[in-house]
Design a protein around this motif. Sequence first.
Motif, PDB file in Angstrom:
ATOM      1  N   THR A 212       0.840  -1.207   0.000  1.00  0.00           N
ATOM      2  CA  THR A 212       0.000   0.000   0.000  1.00  0.00           C
ATOM      3  C   THR A 212       0.872   1.253   0.000  1.00  0.00           C
ATOM      4  N   ALA A 213       1.969   1.217   0.750  1.00  0.00           N
ATOM      5  CA  ALA A 213       2.907   2.350   0.760  1.00  0.00           C
ATOM      6  C   ALA A 213       3.503   2.561  -0.632  1.00  0.00           C
ATOM      7  N   ALA A 214       3.787   1.459  -1.330  1.00  0.00           N
ATOM      8  CA  ALA A 214       4.348   1.564  -2.682  1.00  0.00           C
ATOM      9  C   ALA A 214       3.328   2.159  -3.649  1.00  0.00           C
ATOM     10  N   VAL A 215       2.072   1.767  -3.519  1.00  0.00           N
ATOM     11  CA  VAL A 215       1.024   2.321  -4.391  1.00  0.00           C
ATOM     12  C   VAL A 215       0.862   3.820  -4.132  1.00  0.00           C
ATOM     13  N   GLU A 216       0.867   4.211  -2.875  1.00  0.00           N
ATOM     14  CA  GLU A 216       0.749   5.636  -2.532  1.00  0.00           C
ATOM     15  C   GLU A 216       1.933   6.425  -3.078  1.00  0.00           C
ATOM     16  N   ALA A 217       3.134   5.852  -2.972  1.00  0.00           N
ATOM     17  CA  ALA A 217       4.332   6.519  -3.501  1.00  0.00           C
ATOM     18  C   ALA A 217       4.259   6.637  -5.019  1.00  0.00           C
ATOM     19  N   ALA A 218       3.726   5.612  -5.662  1.00  0.00           N
ATOM     20  CA  ALA A 218       3.582   5.641  -7.125  1.00  0.00           C
ATOM     21  C   ALA A 218       2.640   6.759  -7.552  1.00  0.00           C
ATOM     22  N   LYS A 219       1.556   6.909  -6.822  1.00  0.00           N
ATOM     23  CA  LYS A 219       0.583   7.959  -7.153  1.00  0.00           C
ATOM     24  C   LYS A 219       1.216   9.340  -6.992  1.00  0.00           C
ATOM     25  N   LYS A 220       1.937   9.534  -5.893  1.00  0.00           N
ATOM     26  CA  LYS A 220       2.592  10.823  -5.642  1.00  0.00           C
ATOM     27  C   LYS A 220       3.647  11.132  -6.699  1.00  0.00           C
ATOM     28  N   ALA A 221       4.319  10.079  -7.173  1.00  0.00           N
ATOM     29  CA  ALA A 221       5.396  10.271  -8.151  1.00  0.00           C
ATOM     30  C   ALA A 221       4.879  10.452  -9.570  1.00  0.00           C
ATOM     31  N   GLY A 222       3.576  10.264  -9.772  1.00  0.00           N
ATOM     32  CA  GLY A 222       3.011  10.446 -11.111  1.00  0.00           C
ATOM     33  C   GLY A 222       3.212   9.266 -12.035  1.00  0.00           C
ATOM     34  N   VAL A 223       3.396   8.077 -11.457  1.00  0.00           N
ATOM     35  CA  VAL A 223       3.523   6.865 -12.279  1.00  0.00           C
ATOM     36  C   VAL A 223       2.240   6.685 -13.083  1.00  0.00           C
ATOM     37  N   LYS A 224       2.395   6.338 -14.361  1.00  0.00           N
ATOM     38  CA  LYS A 224       1.230   6.245 -15.250  1.00  0.00           C
ATOM     39  C   LYS A 224       0.551   4.869 -15.218  1.00  0.00           C
ATOM     40  N   HIS A 225       1.320   3.828 -14.936  1.00  0.00           N
ATOM     41  CA  HIS A 225       0.768   2.470 -14.988  1.00  0.00           C
ATOM     42  C   HIS A 225       1.490   1.602 -13.970  1.00  0.00           C
ATOM     43  N   VAL A 226       0.722   0.871 -13.164  1.00  0.00           N
ATOM     44  CA  VAL A 226       1.288  -0.023 -12.152  1.00  0.00           C
ATOM     45  C   VAL A 226       0.981  -1.469 -12.525  1.00  0.00           C
ATOM     46  N   LEU A 227       1.999  -2.308 -12.465  1.00  0.00           N
ATOM     47  CA  LEU A 227       1.828  -3.745 -12.633  1.00  0.00           C
ATOM     48  C   LEU A 227       2.129  -4.404 -11.291  1.00  0.00           C
ATOM     49  N   TYR A 228       1.413  -5.481 -10.983  1.00  0.00           N
ATOM     50  CA  TYR A 228       1.577  -6.125  -9.673  1.00  0.00           C
ATOM     51  C   TYR A 228       1.484  -7.635  -9.811  1.00  0.00           C
ATOM     52  N   THR A 229       2.388  -8.347  -9.106  1.00  0.00           N
ATOM     53  CA  THR A 229       2.369  -9.812  -9.128  1.00  0.00           C
ATOM     54  C   THR A 229       1.495 -10.329  -7.991  1.00  0.00           C
ATOM     55  N   SER A 230       0.351 -10.902  -8.354  1.00  0.00           N
ATOM     56  CA  SER A 230      -0.629 -11.375  -7.398  1.00  0.00           C
ATOM     57  C   SER A 230      -0.725 -12.899  -7.462  1.00  0.00           C
ATOM     58  N   MET A 231      -1.867 -13.439  -7.077  1.00  0.00           N
ATOM     59  CA  MET A 231      -2.097 -14.886  -7.091  1.00  0.00           C
ATOM     60  C   MET A 231      -3.478 -15.177  -7.666  1.00  0.00           C
ATOM     61  N   PRO A 232      -3.727 -16.405  -8.128  1.00  0.00           N
ATOM     62  CA  PRO A 232      -5.037 -16.714  -8.705  1.00  0.00           C
ATOM     63  C   PRO A 232      -6.181 -16.570  -7.692  1.00  0.00           C
ATOM     64  N   ALA A 233      -7.238 -15.908  -8.132  1.00  0.00           N
ATOM     65  CA  ALA A 233      -8.496 -15.800  -7.377  1.00  0.00           C
ATOM     66  C   ALA A 233      -8.302 -15.496  -5.892  1.00  0.00           C
ATOM     67  N   PRO A 234      -7.604 -14.420  -5.541  1.00  0.00           N
ATOM     68  CA  PRO A 234      -7.370 -14.134  -4.118  1.00  0.00           C
ATOM     69  C   PRO A 234      -8.654 -13.828  -3.348  1.00  0.00           C
ATOM     70  N   GLU A 235      -9.706 -13.428  -4.083  1.00  0.00           N
ATOM     71  CA  GLU A 235     -10.959 -13.055  -3.420  1.00  0.00           C
ATOM     72  C   GLU A 235     -11.653 -14.249  -2.765  1.00  0.00           C
ATOM     73  N   SER A 236     -11.344 -15.464  -3.204  1.00  0.00           N
ATOM     74  CA  SER A 236     -11.992 -16.648  -2.611  1.00  0.00           C
ATOM     75  C   SER A 236     -10.981 -17.674  -2.105  1.00  0.00           C
TER      76      SER A 236
END
Length: 295
Positions: free
Chosen positions: A93-117
């Motif tokens: 979350t800190a990295a996402v906030e820093a990205a927004k402040k820095a004006g990053v145009k596109h964020v990619l993130y390594t997640s996992m399959p179907a984390p919602e369930s």
Amino acid sequence: MSSTLLVTGAAGKLGQRVIHHLLETYKVAPGRIIAATRSPEKLADLAAKGVVTRKADFDDAASLSAAFTGVDRLLIISTDALAVPSLRLKQHTAAVEAAKKAGVKHVLYTSMPAPESSLVSFAPDHLGTENAIKASGIGYTILRDAWYFDNYLMGLPHNLETGKWYTATGGGRVSNISREDCALAIAAALASDATESATYTLTGSTAVTIEDVASVVSRITGRPLEVVQVNDEQLAAGLTGAGLPKFVVDMLVSSEANTRAGKFDILTNDFNKLTGKEPQTLRSFFEEHKAALAG
């Protein structure tokens, strides 16, 4: 492609291979790539190739803001902070906030399959990070990596030694993929000019049981390997007895429960879409890593 690309966790196994493919497979100019890690001195080989190196410490918001300055497309590789509950989500979350402040145009993130369930212990970290990225308003690409073939190599030498593989997967299937293939697909997404938000689930071409894996490994090594199904409590007791820390035991037991519940039995052709290639097969992976199976 004229965007500036940054890869966090650049000294890690996945980060190293993503940068390799940016340079060698997708021919991104080294000066367009920023490799970021807590210890930039570990990146001397990349710096020698012309890759820019920066310090990025997920526990230091100021270092993240400085690292992300001037970056167009940012790859956040999930951290390894699993021992302390919710720390990894806080870092991301800190990295996402820093990205927004820095004006990053596109964020990619390594997640996992179907984390919602998912039943996996660290799934809430991934789901929470995905939600934070979406709430930021930045364009995003979520890359949900299936369970790596590579992970089997941690336990298989011991299993082959004893001739038994204790598991609580209950015959459930997993659509494994190699770390190398994930790196190839992630690099393709990072090097792309695509600006629309998207979520990809990176899987192999088939879903297999532990019995399938054991059969292939046994044939390749010429050594017998019997799969023994146990319950969660028995698996946890065995892992604890082997000296693994509680958070690792919880992670492994929950992962096998997720497999048993059919929640890892997901197949997509997203890898093919991103790379134009077929993913490595189970047999090919273990033939390539035959020496590692011997321990």
